[in-house]
Design a protein around this motif. Structure first.
Motif, PDB file in Angstrom:
ATOM      1  N   HIS A 225      -5.808  -9.509   0.476  1.00  0.00           N
ATOM      2  CA  HIS A 225      -5.554 -10.879   0.033  1.00  0.00           C
ATOM      3  C   HIS A 225      -4.372 -11.497   0.771  1.00  0.00           C
ATOM      4  N   LEU A 226      -4.210 -11.116   2.026  1.00  0.00           N
ATOM      5  CA  LEU A 226      -3.106 -11.638   2.829  1.00  0.00           C
ATOM      6  C   LEU A 226      -3.645 -12.309   4.092  1.00  0.00           C
ATOM      7  N   PRO A 227      -2.864 -13.196   4.698  1.00  0.00           N
ATOM      8  CA  PRO A 227      -3.318 -13.871   5.917  1.00  0.00           C
ATOM      9  C   PRO A 227      -3.638 -12.919   7.052  1.00  0.00           C
ATOM     10  N   GLN A 228      -2.971 -11.771   7.082  1.00  0.00           N
ATOM     11  CA  GLN A 228      -3.263 -10.753   8.094  1.00  0.00           C
ATOM     12  C   GLN A 228      -2.931  -9.388   7.531  1.00  0.00           C
ATOM     13  N   CYS A 229      -3.607  -8.383   8.036  1.00  0.00           N
ATOM     14  CA  CYS A 229      -3.385  -7.012   7.573  1.00  0.00           C
ATOM     15  C   CYS A 229      -2.107  -6.455   8.205  1.00  0.00           C
ATOM     16  N   VAL A 230      -1.297  -5.789   7.382  1.00  0.00           N
ATOM     17  CA  VAL A 230      -0.092  -5.118   7.867  1.00  0.00           C
ATOM     18  C   VAL A 230      -0.313  -3.616   7.697  1.00  0.00           C
ATOM     19  N   ASP A 231      -0.365  -2.890   8.804  1.00  0.00           N
ATOM     20  CA  ASP A 231      -0.749  -1.473   8.767  1.00  0.00           C
ATOM     21  C   ASP A 231       0.112  -0.646   7.823  1.00  0.00           C
ATOM     22  N   SER A 232       1.416  -0.896   7.815  1.00  0.00           N
ATOM     23  CA  SER A 232       2.312  -0.074   6.993  1.00  0.00           C
ATOM     24  C   SER A 232       2.153  -0.349   5.503  1.00  0.00           C
ATOM     25  N   TRP A 233       1.371  -1.385   5.137  1.00  0.00           N
ATOM     26  CA  TRP A 233       1.176  -1.719   3.728  1.00  0.00           C
ATOM     27  C   TRP A 233      -0.117  -1.138   3.160  1.00  0.00           C
ATOM     28  N   ARG A 234      -0.863  -0.400   3.957  1.00  0.00           N
ATOM     29  CA  ARG A 234      -2.141   0.135   3.480  1.00  0.00           C
ATOM     30  C   ARG A 234      -1.917   1.046   2.270  1.00  0.00           C
ATOM     31  N   GLY A 235      -2.805   0.920   1.300  1.00  0.00           N
ATOM     32  CA  GLY A 235      -2.729   1.750   0.090  1.00  0.00           C
ATOM     33  C   GLY A 235      -1.890   1.161  -1.031  1.00  0.00           C
ATOM     34  N   ILE A 236      -1.161   0.096  -0.781  1.00  0.00           N
ATOM     35  CA  ILE A 236      -0.336  -0.535  -1.816  1.00  0.00           C
ATOM     36  C   ILE A 236      -1.173  -1.559  -2.565  1.00  0.00           C
ATOM     37  N   THR A 237      -1.107  -1.528  -3.892  1.00  0.00           N
ATOM     38  CA  THR A 237      -1.959  -2.388  -4.713  1.00  0.00           C
ATOM     39  C   THR A 237      -1.176  -3.555  -5.322  1.00  0.00           C
ATOM     40  N   VAL A 238      -1.934  -4.522  -5.819  1.00  0.00           N
ATOM     41  CA  VAL A 238      -1.337  -5.671  -6.510  1.00  0.00           C
ATOM     42  C   VAL A 238      -0.549  -5.203  -7.730  1.00  0.00           C
ATOM     43  N   HIS A 239      -1.120  -4.292  -8.499  1.00  0.00           N
ATOM     44  CA  HIS A 239      -0.430  -3.748  -9.677  1.00  0.00           C
ATOM     45  C   HIS A 239       0.926  -3.152  -9.294  1.00  0.00           C
ATOM     46  N   GLU A 240       0.980  -2.449  -8.187  1.00  0.00           N
ATOM     47  CA  GLU A 240       2.230  -1.809  -7.781  1.00  0.00           C
ATOM     48  C   GLU A 240       3.296  -2.829  -7.414  1.00  0.00           C
ATOM     49  N   LEU A 241       2.913  -3.927  -6.786  1.00  0.00           N
ATOM     50  CA  LEU A 241       3.904  -4.963  -6.505  1.00  0.00           C
ATOM     51  C   LEU A 241       4.403  -5.581  -7.803  1.00  0.00           C
ATOM     52  N   LEU A 242       3.524  -5.825  -8.746  1.00  0.00           N
ATOM     53  CA  LEU A 242       3.917  -6.446 -10.016  1.00  0.00           C
ATOM     54  C   LEU A 242       4.906  -5.585 -10.787  1.00  0.00           C
ATOM     55  N   THR A 243       4.782  -4.266 -10.671  1.00  0.00           N
ATOM     56  CA  THR A 243       5.640  -3.342 -11.421  1.00  0.00           C
ATOM     57  C   THR A 243       6.765  -2.757 -10.568  1.00  0.00           C
ATOM     58  N   HIS A 244       6.997  -3.301  -9.387  1.00  0.00           N
ATOM     59  CA  HIS A 244       8.074  -2.839  -8.497  1.00  0.00           C
ATOM     60  C   HIS A 244       7.894  -1.380  -8.088  1.00  0.00           C
ATOM     61  N   THR A 245       6.656  -0.968  -7.899  1.00  0.00           N
ATOM     62  CA  THR A 245       6.397   0.414  -7.483  1.00  0.00           C
ATOM     63  C   THR A 245       5.675   0.472  -6.133  1.00  0.00           C
ATOM     64  N   GLY A 246       5.775  -0.600  -5.348  1.00  0.00           N
ATOM     65  CA  GLY A 246       5.095  -0.633  -4.060  1.00  0.00           C
ATOM     66  C   GLY A 246       5.867   0.009  -2.927  1.00  0.00           C
ATOM     67  N   GLY A 247       7.140   0.351  -3.173  1.00  0.00           N
ATOM     68  CA  GLY A 247       7.938   1.015  -2.152  1.00  0.00           C
ATOM     69  C   GLY A 247       8.800   0.093  -1.313  1.00  0.00           C
ATOM     70  N   PHE A 248       8.798  -1.204  -1.624  1.00  0.00           N
ATOM     71  CA  PHE A 248       9.596  -2.143  -0.850  1.00  0.00           C
ATOM     72  C   PHE A 248      11.032  -2.197  -1.368  1.00  0.00           C
ATOM     73  N   GLY A 249      11.944  -2.571  -0.476  1.00  0.00           N
ATOM     74  CA  GLY A 249      13.354  -2.666  -0.825  1.00  0.00           C
ATOM     75  C   GLY A 249      13.667  -3.892  -1.656  1.00  0.00           C
ATOM     76  N   PRO A 250      14.914  -4.001  -2.098  1.00  0.00           N
ATOM     77  CA  PRO A 250      15.270  -5.059  -3.047  1.00  0.00           C
ATOM     78  C   PRO A 250      15.396  -6.448  -2.457  1.00  0.00           C
ATOM     79  N   ALA A 251      15.997  -6.586  -1.281  1.00  0.00           N
ATOM     80  CA  ALA A 251      16.415  -7.906  -0.813  1.00  0.00           C
ATOM     81  C   ALA A 251      15.556  -8.391   0.345  1.00  0.00           C
ATOM     82  N   VAL A 252      15.269  -9.713   0.342  1.00  0.00           N
ATOM     83  CA  VAL A 252      14.541 -10.328   1.443  1.00  0.00           C
ATOM     84  C   VAL A 252      15.506 -10.736   2.551  1.00  0.00           C
ATOM     85  N   LEU A 253      16.564 -11.429   2.172  1.00  0.00           N
ATOM     86  CA  LEU A 253      17.553 -11.925   3.131  1.00  0.00           C
ATOM     87  C   LEU A 253      18.872 -11.203   2.918  1.00  0.00           C
TER      88      LEU A 253
END
Length: 479
Positions: A225-253
């Motif tokens: 559901h993104l404009p382009q596929c990002v290889d390092s994001w494979r396997g991460i689900t919408v549910h995981e982003l909603l619950t902060h369990t997708g593996g991404f760091g805290p800050a954007v900027l």
């Protein structure tokens, strides 16, 4: 402890520089010092906020334990002092605030690098204790609450709006302080405040609405559901982003990136250009780790699923039907008559209690995004909570998901859900969200048993709203 004593050891020299910066610099300057003097593999601990062990501390990591004390620290007791190790108890310099912290550091004396940092609050069981004596039992709860807020406002520790509401009934309301110091406009019930991370609630409900409409599934991979596929994001689900369990760091900027991009972030295309460069840490995948990055990605997903601009989607699907007439994503370089300007202390000397405040306009993004920095008034947030629970925004199945889907965090009394946390505090189960930034602090509690909504919004940085929110939690045990 004298300055001479501090200079005798490597640990003392590091602490002396840390305290001087803590008293007189901005948070980014303090964080820059911490980053520059931290050894690889630093062990960062924090007992009662958010422990974030990391080899590469960022602003979000350091801000969690440090941001809640903003009047300077004074050393009271030295518990241990060796060449490598120093342990102290310190307190805030302001006479009304009685919060204390226990700080322990370990420093490599050969290179002067910080090896261990441990911070814990030390007081009577409440993290922030801002009035030395608690009200007598004979004083009504709401008189005590008003007195507390008045005391903080008198000492320039709170500026904002407080609203407690159950259904159609206003239980308590109080406003204090100045929305704009140049015009001397006072804060009122309709004043709009920056919400910081409370904005994540709107993004989460928007995503659930897309699930309801059959445009995506919570278990879908985000790349679908993104404009382009990002290889390092494979396997991460919408549910995981909603619950902060997708593996991404805290800050954007962070760091220089903040200053380069903060005035460009006016649309989702710019936010997408930023986050698509982010790489998740696979060892954190499926483990809770608070992430603004994840919620920006969710905003891109929401925009892609709705086939409409994120900001327009949130306005049409959430703000309008919920009756949130004051809510919006302001571009702060355009004036708005009801918007509160955020203010931070401009510190010249840590013992000067009449220190002026400066606006936060230079520090924050020009416009918020799916992760934070929308604007609303207190009643808007009450209306939002009611609309998420009465079927206005979501059907019964999605309302159940919002109220029941939680994952463990690193605190036993807190679980992370879709845009909110479920916490157990003062023998009550609450849905909770708070937000913080330069010149911004926001607090929301919803009591699951009494259905009482507590909103505290402030145009002062933390702990302004957090102090009041925690005091109200304590006072409500007497209702």
């Amino acid at each position: 402890m004298s300055t001479t004593d501090l200079l005798k050891t490597a640990a003392g020299q590091w602490l002396r520089r840390f305290l001087a910066l803590y008293d007189e610099s901005t948070m980014p300057e303090l964080v820059a010092f911490l980053q520059a003097t931290s050894a690889p593999g630093l062990h960062l601990e924090e007992s009662d906020l958010v422990p974030v062990p990391t080899a590469h501390p960022e602003l979000g990591d350091w801000a969690a334990p440090l941001v809640y004390l903003n009047r300077g620290l004074k050393v009271e007791t030295v518990h241990e002092h060796t060449e490598r190790r120093l342990s102290i108890t310190a307190r805030e310099r302001h006479p009304i605030v009685t919060g204390r912290v226990r700080l322990t550091i370990e420093v490599d004396p050969d290179v002067g690098q910080l090896k261990r940092f441990h911070l814990a609050s030390v007081h009577d069981g409440h993290r922030f204790v801002t009035v030395p004596t608690r009200p007598e039992a004979r004083v009504s709860v709401w008189s005590a609450a008003q007195s507390y807020i008045d005391t903080l406002a008198t000492h320039d520790l709170f500026s904002g709006c407080v609203l407690l509401r159950r259904g159609p009934e206003t239980i308590f309301q109080a406003c204090a302080g100045i929305a704009n110091q140049a015009s001397q406009t006072r804060i009122g019930a309709g004043t709009r405040f920056n919400l910081a991370s409370l904005t994540k609630m709107f993004t989460a409900v928007g995503v659930l609405r897309m699930v309801q409409d059959g445009r995506l599934s919570l278990q879908d991979e985000i790349n679908d559901h993104l404009p382009q596929c990002v290889d390092s994001w494979r396997g991460i689900t919408v549910h995981e982003l909603l619950t902060h369990t997708g593996g991404f760091g805290p800050a954007v900027l962070t760091g220089d990136l903040h200053w380069l991009w903060k005035d460009r972030c006016r649309d989702m295309e710019t936010w997408w250009d930023l986050v698509k460069r982010c790489t998740p840490e696979r060892e954190m995948h499926r483990h809770w780790h608070y992430s603004n990055v994840g919620y920006v990605i969710l905003g891109v997903i929401l925009q892609h699923a709705a086939q409409k601009d994120y900001f327009d989607t949130v306005r049409e699907l959430i703000f309008k039907p919920a009756g949130m007439h004051g809510a919006g994503f302001d571009e702060i370089d355009f004036d708005h008559p009801e918007r509160a300007t955020g203010y931070e202390l401009h510190i010249r000397h840590p013992t000067d209690l009449a220190r002026p405040r400066r606006t936060h306009v230079r520090e924050i993004e020009v416009r918020g995004g799916p992760h934070g920095y929308a604007y609303a008034n207190a009643m808007d947030l009450v209306n939002f909570i009611q609309a998420t629970r009465n079927g206005t925004l979501l059907d019964e199945a999605r309302m159940h998901l919002l109220a029941s889907t939680f994952v463990p965090t690193n605190r036993s009394d807190s679980q992370a859900g879709y845009g909110v946390f479920k916490v157990h505090a003062d023998d009550r189960d609450l849905l909770h969200m708070s937000g913080a930034g330069t010149g911004i602090s926001a607090w929301l509690d919803f009591d699951l048993s009494s259905e009482l909504t507590t909103v505290v919004l402030s145009n002062y940085g933390p702990p302004a709203a957090h102090r009041v929110g925690r005091e109200l939690r304590s006072l409500l045990t007497r209702v």
